[in-house]
Design a protein around this motif. Sequence first.
Motif, short mmCIF file in Angstrom:
data_model
loop_
_atom_site.label_atom_id
_atom_site.label_comp_id
_atom_site.label_asym_id
_atom_site.label_seq_id
_atom_site.Cartn_x
_atom_site.Cartn_y
_atom_site.Cartn_z
N LEU A 51 25.34 55.91 3.30
CA LEU A 51 26.33 55.10 2.59
C LEU A 51 25.81 53.67 2.36
CD1 LEU A 51 29.63 56.26 4.35
CD2 LEU A 51 28.81 56.85 2.06
N ILE A 52 25.09 53.14 3.34
CA ILE A 52 24.49 51.80 3.17
C ILE A 52 23.48 51.84 2.03
CG2 ILE A 52 22.95 50.10 4.24
CD1 ILE A 52 24.28 50.76 6.92
N PHE A 53 22.68 52.91 1.99
CA PHE A 53 21.70 53.05 0.92
C PHE A 53 22.39 53.17 -0.43
CE2 PHE A 53 18.33 55.14 -1.56
CZ PHE A 53 17.25 54.34 -1.22
N TYR A 54 23.54 53.84 -0.45
CA TYR A 54 24.33 53.94 -1.69
C TYR A 54 24.69 52.54 -2.21
CZ TYR A 54 28.62 54.22 -4.45
OH TYR A 54 29.59 54.03 -5.41
N PHE A 55 25.14 51.67 -1.30
CA PHE A 55 25.53 50.31 -1.71
C PHE A 55 24.31 49.47 -2.11
CE2 PHE A 55 29.40 51.40 0.71
CZ PHE A 55 30.35 51.10 -0.27
N ILE A 56 23.16 49.73 -1.49
CA ILE A 56 21.94 49.03 -1.90
C ILE A 56 21.59 49.40 -3.34
CG2 ILE A 56 19.43 48.90 -1.53
CD1 ILE A 56 19.97 49.20 1.47
N ILE A 57 21.66 50.70 -3.66
CA ILE A 57 21.39 51.13 -5.03
C ILE A 57 22.45 50.58 -5.98
CG2 ILE A 57 21.26 53.14 -6.57
CD1 ILE A 57 20.04 54.72 -4.32
N ARG A 58 23.68 50.56 -5.51
CA ARG A 58 24.78 50.09 -6.36
C ARG A 58 24.60 48.63 -6.77
NH1 ARG A 58 27.71 48.75 -9.43
NH2 ARG A 58 29.91 49.19 -9.85
N THR A 59 23.98 47.85 -5.90
CA THR A 59 23.83 46.42 -6.19
C THR A 59 22.42 46.02 -6.62
OG1 THR A 59 23.47 46.03 -3.82
CG2 THR A 59 25.71 45.74 -4.66
N HIS A 60 21.40 46.82 -6.21
CA HIS A 60 20.02 46.47 -6.53
C HIS A 60 19.19 47.67 -6.99
CE1 HIS A 60 21.40 43.32 -3.69
NE2 HIS A 60 20.65 42.52 -4.43
N GLY A 61 19.83 48.69 -7.54
CA GLY A 61 19.13 49.90 -7.94
C GLY A 61 18.05 49.67 -8.98
N ASP A 62 18.21 48.62 -9.78
CA ASP A 62 17.23 48.32 -10.83
C ASP A 62 15.87 47.95 -10.26
OD1 ASP A 62 19.14 46.07 -10.13
OD2 ASP A 62 17.49 44.92 -11.02
N LEU A 63 15.85 47.54 -8.98
CA LEU A 63 14.58 47.14 -8.36
C LEU A 63 13.64 48.33 -8.15
CD1 LEU A 63 15.82 44.61 -5.62
CD2 LEU A 63 14.85 44.11 -7.87
N ILE A 64 14.20 49.54 -8.05
CA ILE A 64 13.38 50.72 -7.82
C ILE A 64 12.35 50.89 -8.92
CG2 ILE A 64 13.38 53.24 -7.62
CD1 ILE A 64 16.11 53.06 -6.30
N HIS A 65 12.78 50.74 -10.16
CA HIS A 65 11.88 50.91 -11.31
C HIS A 65 11.41 49.59 -11.90
CE1 HIS A 65 12.44 55.23 -11.29
NE2 HIS A 65 13.75 55.09 -11.37
N GLY A 66 11.73 48.49 -11.22
CA GLY A 66 11.26 47.19 -11.68
C GLY A 66 11.82 46.77 -13.04
N VAL A 67 13.11 46.99 -13.26
CA VAL A 67 13.76 46.61 -14.53
C VAL A 67 13.96 45.10 -14.56
CG1 VAL A 67 15.82 46.83 -15.95
CG2 VAL A 67 14.91 48.83 -14.75
#
Length: 368
Positions: A51-67
């Motif tokens: 669930l913590i990882f869900y919120f990380i993606i929810r707020t900073h998911g664009d960082l995964i692909h460097g958008v």
Amino acid sequence: MISNEIIFFSAFLAFILGMLLLDLGVFSRKNHIVSFKEAGIWSAVWITFALIFYFIIRTHGDLIHGVENFDDLKVIQQRYAEEITLYPDDFERSLESYRSNMALEFITGYLVEYALSVDNIFVIIMIFTSFGVREKYYKKVLFWGILGALIMRFLFIFAASSLILKAGWVLYLFGAFLVFTGVQMYLNRNKEDKIEPQEHPVVKFASRYFAVVPRYVNDRFFVRKRGKLMLTPLFVVVLIIEFTDLIFAVDSVPAVFAVTTDPYVVFFSNIFAIMGLRSMFFFLANVMHLFHYLKVGLAVLLMFIGTKMLAHSYLKEIGFKTQYSLYIIIGILLISVLASLVFPAKPKEDPEQSSEKPSSAPKKTIKH
């Protein structure tokens, strides 16, 4: 220059491996029977991490692909998220739409993988029982089994993703396979599976190509006799667990690709579910018999996901959103669990007790 994907992926793996080493070196120094309480705590811990990882993606998911700008976002959207709406004049709004969808895909994929892992628990219990593994060694076997599963899932997921990007028709193949698997699971729902240890393909393979000790040697995986390194039956059980996970990955990985084609989201959701599987095993092992309709629910789940993959082009046209899949998946699982509790399974009758006319012939005694 190192890409954001590699940095994010490496950090994720470092966290997972760190938790595994912490568990191995601190919490599992001695072999012990995992209590219901301990299993419940660890299950809650891994669900919380997810669930913590869900919120990380929810707020900073664009960082995964460097958008970093709208052009970057458009490339990722066309590759992995065609269903989301982008706003050329509003980059922040477009980014918010992308993050929200990515987080939803993660939690939906996690739920699908977690649910399908339940069926894996049935098989693992059968493996431990059939091979006579002592309960206090369960945790150690599952630890190394899951470590191997991390490597296999990585190879499987990114190979499948590459294949899907190059040949989109593979999704239809996956969909047909999942529908077939779901139908087979439903038809065989009442069939009692059995494992004959000496007939298992992994046992035959290990016996043919390696020297295997005929009996367990405490919790050891290898022993050396007369200068020769030999496998113990406990290590063979680890190999069987790995083999079993590989078979289940053939179902579960394509199922998550029905939710998202982003290999990173598929991998993250798979790994969190696998990590929770070991704790869930000890938590649910003694109550699995209560949920006798769960197999039916999983069969329907596979058929739904397979159908969704087969109809993904049409669903895209009518605007079928990721959250709709999440609602349907939750509904299927809730209905199967509630049905199991409302309509409990009838206890199986003992053939000897149910016979109308007792035999007058003297009973034979079996010596053990």
